[in-house]
Design an enzyme around this catalytic site. Structure first.
Site, PDB file in Angstrom:
ATOM      1  N   CYS A  57     -12.330  12.563  12.024  1.00  0.00           N
ATOM      2  CA  CYS A  57     -11.011  11.709  12.495  1.00  0.00           C
ATOM      3  C   CYS A  57     -10.796  12.440  13.793  1.00  0.00           C
ATOM      4  O   CYS A  57     -10.187  12.286  14.908  1.00  0.00           O
ATOM      5  CB  CYS A  57      -9.765  11.689  11.306  1.00  0.00           C
ATOM      6  SG  CYS A  57     -10.835  10.230  10.060  1.00  0.00           S
ATOM      7  N   GLY A  66       0.549  -1.233   0.046  1.00  0.00           N
ATOM      8  CA  GLY A  66       0.147  -0.125  -0.408  1.00  0.00           C
ATOM      9  C   GLY A  66       1.022   1.159  -0.140  1.00  0.00           C
ATOM     10  O   GLY A  66       0.394   2.093   0.715  1.00  0.00           O
TER      11      GLY A  66
END
Length: 394
Positions: free
Chosen positions: A360, A176
């Site tokens: 977040c 990733g």
């Protein structure tokens, strides 16, 4: 009338700060004593049944539509409200009657590719507007209070690579790889032969262009491939940053086993990801609009999978406050380019990202979620790692 009464009952125990709620019929109530720190305005009623069914989805969608406005004296009023809700012992977000069993989700290789592309292939031009010049979309590492976001992201990359105690000429896999800053730094500054893998076509093109422009073709390569399908000799080092949150609850065990399979017997891995110390969880709104298939694993859950995979923890570090600061800067950057984003996307998209970034921040601020770096070796190996942590900071 009944719906209004239920709202009042719900908000009476939802916050640990004074909050004013303005209702759709023109009436208002203030909950808590002292100066009001935030105002929530309902332009339309949101079904209490839908809130009870899934609060994050119902209220998140209402905010996106403009049915709810959140204002206050702070620059990030959404963060203020959500942090107060998370921190309130009787918050409806933590009240058992609003909790739901975590749904099963598909995480086949095809589904994983779709999920990643839905988020990361929004477009490189979009992310360039508000990320720092390194194009790093994960927790930064602030060594000093006055570090810029760019410097803090560079700090993070070196902090990760130094933990591996890398030796020039060896190999590294970045699972990733994002837009490539970590893997290309490993090649340029640490002399490693690096393979980066991603499921985002936009990221693939971006990283390949960087490799070509910087003349790193002899040290770095990038591939559009699922980590489960990668065919390669074992790597000396593995990094995976902000990745395991995407693999799904049912695939976590296999993920760590694949990390072990891709590691040399004396290899070292640094796995960096969002973790809940309170146990694993999903968020229906985030899953639908931001991270399809996302699942935040619990700390003990990850540890069980790490052990089952035959890996051993050599070091762990929690970076929760660093990620709070990172997301707060992202939100500031995002607000600063509002008009430019509006040329690419509509107002509902902007409201969606605004609430996402501030949610977040509030989750990290309240301790609802954390981000942890796991330094792993296979079995009781890791003989090449120094005996103390001093090497990580030199």
């Amino acid at each position: 009338m009944l719906e209004k009464t239920l709202y009042k009952q719900m908000f009476a125990h939802s916050f640990n700060i004074p909050v004013t709620v303005n209702y759709w019929d023109g009436t208002s109530d203030t909950y808590g004593e002292g100066p009001v720190q935030a105002e929530i305005t309902f332009k339309k009623a949101v079904s209490v049944r839908e809130i009870a069914k899934n609060a994050s989805l119902a209220l998140g969608e209402a905010y996106m539509r403009g049915d709810i406005e959140i204002t206050g004296p702070s620059d990030r009023p959404i963060q203020t409200v959500l942090t107060a809700a998370y921190e309130s012992a009787e918050s409806f977000m933590r009240n058992s009657k609003f909790m739901r069993v975590i749904p099963k989700q598909s995480h086949s290789e095809k589904a994983s590719k779709h999920d990643v592309q839905k988020h990361y292939d929004v477009g490189n031009d979009f992310y360039k507007l508000w990320l720092d010049p390194t194009m790093t979309y994960s927790c930064a590492y602030f060594e000093h209070d006055d570090d810029t976001l760019e410097q803090a992201q560079i700090n993070k990359v070196h902090h990760i690579l130094k933990k591996l105690n890398p030796q020039p000429g060896r190999t590294l896999l970045d699972i990733g790889c994002g837009w490539g800053t970590l893997m290309l730094t490993a090649a340029k500054e640490y002399g490693l032969h690096v393979v980066g893998i991603t499921l985002s076509e936009e990221q693939l093109k971006f990283v390949q262009r960087r490799i070509d422009d910087e003349g790193l073709g002899d040290l770095a390569e990038v591939h559009l491939v699922d980590y489960r399908e990668l065919k390669h000799e074992p790597f000396d080092y593995i990094t995976s940053v902000g990745m395991f949150e995407h693999v799904g609850q049912e695939n976590l065990g296999a993920y760590f086993k694949d990390v072990a399979k891709l590691m040399a017997d004396d290899g070292v891995a640094l796995i960096h990801g969002i973790t809940r110390q309170q146990g694993g969880a999903t968020n229906a709104w985030l899953t639908k609009y931001i991270f399809p298939g996302g699942y935040i694993p619990g700390l003990t859950e990850n540890m069980g999978h790490i052990i089952d995979a035959g890996l051993q923890v050599n070091d762990m570090e929690a970076l929760r406050r660093h990620y709070q600061k990172t997301t707060e800067i992202w939100d500031e950057n995002f607000h600063a380019v509002h008009d430019q984003v509006l040329k690419l996307h509509d107002e509902e998209f902007i409201r969606m990202w605004d609430i996402y970034l501030q949610a977040c921040s509030s989750s990290f601020e309240s301790g609802n979620i954390d981000v942890i770096q796991y330094l792993l070796t296979k079995g009781a190996s890791g003989k090449d790692l120094p005996m103390t942590r001093d090497y990580m900071y030199k």
